[in-house]
Design a protein around this motif. Structure first.
Motif, PDB file in Angstrom:
ATOM      1  N   GLY A 195     128.838  88.914  65.222  1.00  0.00           N
ATOM      2  CA  GLY A 195     129.244  90.168  64.598  1.00  0.00           C
ATOM      3  C   GLY A 195     129.191  90.041  63.089  1.00  0.00           C
ATOM      4  O   GLY A 195     129.004  88.954  62.552  1.00  0.00           O
ATOM      5  N   MET A 196     129.358  91.152  62.385  1.00  0.00           N
ATOM      6  CA  MET A 196     129.277  91.132  60.920  1.00  0.00           C
ATOM      7  C   MET A 196     130.064  92.301  60.336  1.00  0.00           C
ATOM      8  O   MET A 196     130.218  93.335  60.978  1.00  0.00           O
ATOM      9  CB  MET A 196     127.819  91.236  60.465  1.00  0.00           C
ATOM     10  CG  MET A 196     127.096  92.461  61.013  1.00  0.00           C
ATOM     11  SD  MET A 196     125.419  92.685  60.341  1.00  0.00           S
ATOM     12  CE  MET A 196     124.596  91.203  60.881  1.00  0.00           C
ATOM     13  N   THR A 245     137.273  98.960  70.713  1.00  0.00           N
ATOM     14  CA  THR A 245     136.223  98.126  71.317  1.00  0.00           C
ATOM     15  C   THR A 245     135.001  98.030  70.409  1.00  0.00           C
ATOM     16  O   THR A 245     134.774  98.896  69.555  1.00  0.00           O
ATOM     17  CB  THR A 245     135.755  98.696  72.676  1.00  0.00           C
ATOM     18  OG1 THR A 245     135.030  99.919  72.447  1.00  0.00           O
ATOM     19  CG2 THR A 245     136.926  98.957  73.607  1.00  0.00           C
ATOM     20  N   VAL A 246     134.214  96.987  70.632  1.00  0.00           N
ATOM     21  CA  VAL A 246     132.997  96.801  69.834  1.00  0.00           C
ATOM     22  C   VAL A 246     131.997  97.916  70.113  1.00  0.00           C
ATOM     23  O   VAL A 246     131.239  98.316  69.223  1.00  0.00           O
ATOM     24  CB  VAL A 246     132.390  95.408  70.085  1.00  0.00           C
ATOM     25  CG1 VAL A 246     131.806  95.281  71.486  1.00  0.00           C
ATOM     26  CG2 VAL A 246     131.306  95.094  69.046  1.00  0.00           C
ATOM     27  N   GLN A 247     131.986  98.452  71.322  1.00  0.00           N
ATOM     28  CA  GLN A 247     131.092  99.563  71.628  1.00  0.00           C
ATOM     29  C   GLN A 247     131.452 100.787  70.798  1.00  0.00           C
ATOM     30  O   GLN A 247     130.576 101.471  70.264  1.00  0.00           O
ATOM     31  CB  GLN A 247     131.137  99.891  73.124  1.00  0.00           C
ATOM     32  CG  GLN A 247     130.248 101.052  73.547  1.00  0.00           C
ATOM     33  CD  GLN A 247     128.772 100.851  73.255  1.00  0.00           C
ATOM     34  OE1 GLN A 247     128.295  99.721  73.134  1.00  0.00           O
ATOM     35  NE2 GLN A 247     128.023 101.936  73.130  1.00  0.00           N
ATOM     36  N   CYS A 248     132.766 101.044  70.655  1.00  0.00           N
ATOM     37  CA  CYS A 248     133.221 102.158  69.803  1.00  0.00           C
ATOM     38  C   CYS A 248     132.821 101.926  68.352  1.00  0.00           C
ATOM     39  O   CYS A 248     132.400 102.854  67.653  1.00  0.00           O
ATOM     40  CB  CYS A 248     134.733 102.320  69.898  1.00  0.00           C
ATOM     41  SG  CYS A 248     135.323 102.938  71.480  1.00  0.00           S
ATOM     42  N   VAL A 249     132.966 100.675  67.893  1.00  0.00           N
ATOM     43  CA  VAL A 249     132.554 100.334  66.522  1.00  0.00           C
ATOM     44  C   VAL A 249     131.068 100.597  66.341  1.00  0.00           C
ATOM     45  O   VAL A 249     130.642 101.223  65.360  1.00  0.00           O
ATOM     46  CB  VAL A 249     132.882  98.860  66.205  1.00  0.00           C
ATOM     47  CG1 VAL A 249     132.143  98.408  64.947  1.00  0.00           C
ATOM     48  CG2 VAL A 249     134.381  98.665  66.021  1.00  0.00           C
ATOM     49  N   ASN A 250     130.268 100.106  67.268  1.00  0.00           N
ATOM     50  CA  ASN A 250     128.814 100.288  67.164  1.00  0.00           C
ATOM     51  C   ASN A 250     128.438 101.768  67.079  1.00  0.00           C
ATOM     52  O   ASN A 250     127.565 102.156  66.302  1.00  0.00           O
ATOM     53  CB  ASN A 250     128.122  99.639  68.362  1.00  0.00           C
ATOM     54  CG  ASN A 250     128.098  98.122  68.277  1.00  0.00           C
ATOM     55  OD1 ASN A 250     128.358  97.541  67.222  1.00  0.00           O
ATOM     56  ND2 ASN A 250     127.795  97.462  69.380  1.00  0.00           N
ATOM     57  N   GLU A 251     129.104 102.582  67.883  1.00  0.00           N
ATOM     58  CA  GLU A 251     128.810 104.016  67.881  1.00  0.00           C
ATOM     59  C   GLU A 251     129.220 104.672  66.560  1.00  0.00           C
ATOM     60  O   GLU A 251     128.483 105.497  66.016  1.00  0.00           O
ATOM     61  CB  GLU A 251     129.525 104.693  69.054  1.00  0.00           C
ATOM     62  CG  GLU A 251     128.923 104.319  70.414  1.00  0.00           C
ATOM     63  CD  GLU A 251     129.752 104.819  71.582  1.00  0.00           C
ATOM     64  OE1 GLU A 251     130.779 105.506  71.341  1.00  0.00           O
ATOM     65  OE2 GLU A 251     129.383 104.530  72.732  1.00  0.00           O
ATOM     66  N   LYS A 252     130.381 104.286  66.031  1.00  0.00           N
ATOM     67  CA  LYS A 252     130.848 104.869  64.775  1.00  0.00           C
ATOM     68  C   LYS A 252     129.951 104.483  63.600  1.00  0.00           C
ATOM     69  O   LYS A 252     129.685 105.290  62.710  1.00  0.00           O
ATOM     70  CB  LYS A 252     132.297 104.436  64.493  1.00  0.00           C
ATOM     71  CG  LYS A 252     133.337 105.236  65.277  1.00  0.00           C
ATOM     72  CD  LYS A 252     134.739 104.826  64.902  1.00  0.00           C
ATOM     73  CE  LYS A 252     135.780 105.726  65.539  1.00  0.00           C
ATOM     74  NZ  LYS A 252     135.831 107.075  64.940  1.00  0.00           N
ATOM     75  N   VAL A 253     129.478 103.243  63.601  1.00  0.00           N
ATOM     76  CA  VAL A 253     128.580 102.794  62.537  1.00  0.00           C
ATOM     77  C   VAL A 253     127.233 103.500  62.652  1.00  0.00           C
ATOM     78  O   VAL A 253     126.655 103.926  61.648  1.00  0.00           O
ATOM     79  CB  VAL A 253     128.423 101.258  62.586  1.00  0.00           C
ATOM     80  CG1 VAL A 253     127.321 100.806  61.642  1.00  0.00           C
ATOM     81  CG2 VAL A 253     129.732 100.571  62.201  1.00  0.00           C
ATOM     82  N   THR A 296     125.650  92.201  70.786  1.00  0.00           N
ATOM     83  CA  THR A 296     124.906  90.961  70.602  1.00  0.00           C
ATOM     84  C   THR A 296     124.850  90.173  71.903  1.00  0.00           C
ATOM     85  O   THR A 296     123.835  89.543  72.218  1.00  0.00           O
ATOM     86  CB  THR A 296     125.542  90.111  69.490  1.00  0.00           C
ATOM     87  OG1 THR A 296     125.591  90.893  68.299  1.00  0.00           O
ATOM     88  CG2 THR A 296     124.725  88.853  69.218  1.00  0.00           C
ATOM     89  N   ALA A 297     125.943  90.209  72.669  1.00  0.00           N
ATOM     90  CA  ALA A 297     125.978  89.482  73.938  1.00  0.00           C
ATOM     91  C   ALA A 297     124.865  89.943  74.871  1.00  0.00           C
ATOM     92  O   ALA A 297     124.140  89.119  75.455  1.00  0.00           O
ATOM     93  CB  ALA A 297     127.336  89.658  74.613  1.00  0.00           C
ATOM     94  N   PHE A 298     124.714  91.246  75.016  1.00  0.00           N
ATOM     95  CA  PHE A 298     123.671  91.775  75.892  1.00  0.00           C
ATOM     96  C   PHE A 298     122.288  91.473  75.320  1.00  0.00           C
ATOM     97  O   PHE A 298     121.349  91.143  76.046  1.00  0.00           O
ATOM     98  CB  PHE A 298     123.859  93.281  76.089  1.00  0.00           C
ATOM     99  CG  PHE A 298     122.877  93.906  77.047  1.00  0.00           C
ATOM    100  CD1 PHE A 298     122.469  93.250  78.193  1.00  0.00           C
ATOM    101  CD2 PHE A 298     122.357  95.167  76.790  1.00  0.00           C
ATOM    102  CE1 PHE A 298     121.562  93.829  79.081  1.00  0.00           C
ATOM    103  CE2 PHE A 298     121.454  95.759  77.660  1.00  0.00           C
ATOM    104  CZ  PHE A 298     121.048  95.088  78.815  1.00  0.00           C
ATOM    105  N   THR A 299     122.166  91.572  74.006  1.00  0.00           N
ATOM    106  CA  THR A 299     120.882  91.270  73.355  1.00  0.00           C
ATOM    107  C   THR A 299     120.496  89.809  73.571  1.00  0.00           C
ATOM    108  O   THR A 299     119.337  89.497  73.873  1.00  0.00           O
ATOM    109  CB  THR A 299     120.965  91.588  71.851  1.00  0.00           C
ATOM    110  OG1 THR A 299     121.330  92.964  71.685  1.00  0.00           O
ATOM    111  CG2 THR A 299     119.644  91.327  71.156  1.00  0.00           C
ATOM    112  N   SER A 320     128.262  94.769  66.050  1.00  0.00           N
ATOM    113  CA  SER A 320     127.487  93.652  66.581  1.00  0.00           C
ATOM    114  C   SER A 320     126.314  93.358  65.653  1.00  0.00           C
ATOM    115  O   SER A 320     125.738  94.267  65.057  1.00  0.00           O
ATOM    116  CB  SER A 320     126.937  94.002  67.969  1.00  0.00           C
ATOM    117  OG  SER A 320     127.964  94.380  68.857  1.00  0.00           O
ATOM    118  N   ALA A 321     125.946  92.081  65.561  1.00  0.00           N
ATOM    119  CA  ALA A 321     124.760  91.718  64.770  1.00  0.00           C
ATOM    120  C   ALA A 321     123.525  92.454  65.286  1.00  0.00           C
ATOM    121  O   ALA A 321     122.613  92.778  64.521  1.00  0.00           O
ATOM    122  CB  ALA A 321     124.550  90.212  64.803  1.00  0.00           C
ATOM    123  N   ALA A 322     123.505  92.732  66.575  1.00  0.00           N
ATOM    124  CA  ALA A 322     122.361  93.414  67.186  1.00  0.00           C
ATOM    125  C   ALA A 322     122.230  94.867  66.740  1.00  0.00           C
ATOM    126  O   ALA A 322     121.181  95.492  66.944  1.00  0.00           O
ATOM    127  CB  ALA A 322     122.468  93.351  68.708  1.00  0.00           C
TER     128      ALA A 322
END
Length: 288
Positions: A189-190, A40-48, A113-116, A59-61
């Motif tokens: 996303g990026m 999931t994108v949430q998992c990606v965001n956390e790992k980054v 980004t969606a929530f942002t 996410s771009a955000a």
């Protein structure tokens, strides 16, 4: 030899450029790749955010929070330029935008980004409900939450029809974004590369990624079955080949927006979100 840890996102549109690398169709020179597929994108965001991967698709955000540690790849920023991926705001019941501001909102994660965009363009909501997986979002609509921002619009609409769920489109992030932004591309996303690798290696990875992406786009009928296989395994769900193909075609457009326009979209997004106090300031867009 340097080993680059790649966290590919298990979403058809974001995954397809990596498949030739995963399958060994395109081989890097001067470094090794260690590739995992993240669900999931949430998992990606956390790992980054934790800097557990060298390359991934946040996410771009997320960029304001990681700007000191990652480069943005100029050839890998997903940007909406029309309503095809407009991120519609969906509800089961008929409701106005004012009603939405008092309702339970479903999103993939707090730094998406969606929530942002929702916070930037709509503003208020009654309660935030985090459901990380796309198909689980659909099941939660009308039960756990009253409305959701449909990030994976083609996939979402197809699944809703398949389940016989009728939805009401309140508005879309794209329709509101193009008015407030003077119609520049809407970042979503990026792909980012760790600065710890050094700029030379980062640029070499960018070149290999571009080769892989072009190979995938020229050989979609070869790539799509593998995309479906990987997605089904990681998402633990049956996915329709046709809808994966349509999703990829939409994302090919998003990942091939001219660089100058991509930069305008990013600059506008970060300027507006900083002015509204939604995201921290981006000091410099560190793009390679």
């Amino acid at each position: 030899m340097v080993t680059i840890k790649v966290g590919a996102l298990a979403d058809s549109g974001d995954l397809y450029p990596f498949i030739p690398l995963i399958e060994g169709k395109i081989k890097p020179e001067g470094f090794n790749l260690e590739i995992e597929v993240i669900p999931t994108v949430q998992c990606v965001n956390e790992k980054v955010l934790k800097r557990e991967v060298d390359v991934s698709v946040p996410s771009a955000a997320m960029y304001p929070y990681i700007q000191d540690y990652y480069y943005i790849m100029s050839n890998a920023v997903a940007s909406a330029v029309d309503g095809i991926t407009g991120m519609p705001l969906l509800s089961i019941k008929e409701m106005s935008l004012e009603d939405a501001k008092k309702s339970r909102l479903i999103v993939h994660g707090p730094n998406t980004t969606a929530f942002t965009l929702y916070k930037l363009l709509v503003g208020r909501y009654g309660k935030l409900v985090i459901i990380e997986r796309v198909l689980d979002e659909i099941k939660g609509l009308g039960k756990e939450g009253d409305l959701l921002v449909a990030v994976h619009e083609i996939k979402m609409m197809y699944a809703l029809r398949k389940l016989g769920i009728k939805t009401n489109v309140i508005t879309s992030m794209w329709d509101m974004w193009k008015k407030i932004s003077n119609n520049v591309p809407m970042p979503m996303g990026m792909v980012v590369v760790s600065k710890d690798l050094g700029k030379d290696i980062a640029i070499k990875f960018k070149e290999v990624y571009e080769k892989s992406k072009k190979y995938a786009e020229k050989n979609l009928q070869e790539i799509i079955p593998k995309d479906v296989e990987i997605m089904s395994e990681v998402q633990k769900a049956d996915l329709d080949k046709e809808i994966v193909e349509k999703t990829i075609w939409a994302d090919i457009q998003e990942y091939n927006v001219p660089e100058d326009n991509v930069i305008k979209g990013l600059q506008t997004f970060y300027k507006l979100t900083e002015e509204r106090g939604i995201l921290p300031r981006v000091n410099t867009l560190d793009i390679i």
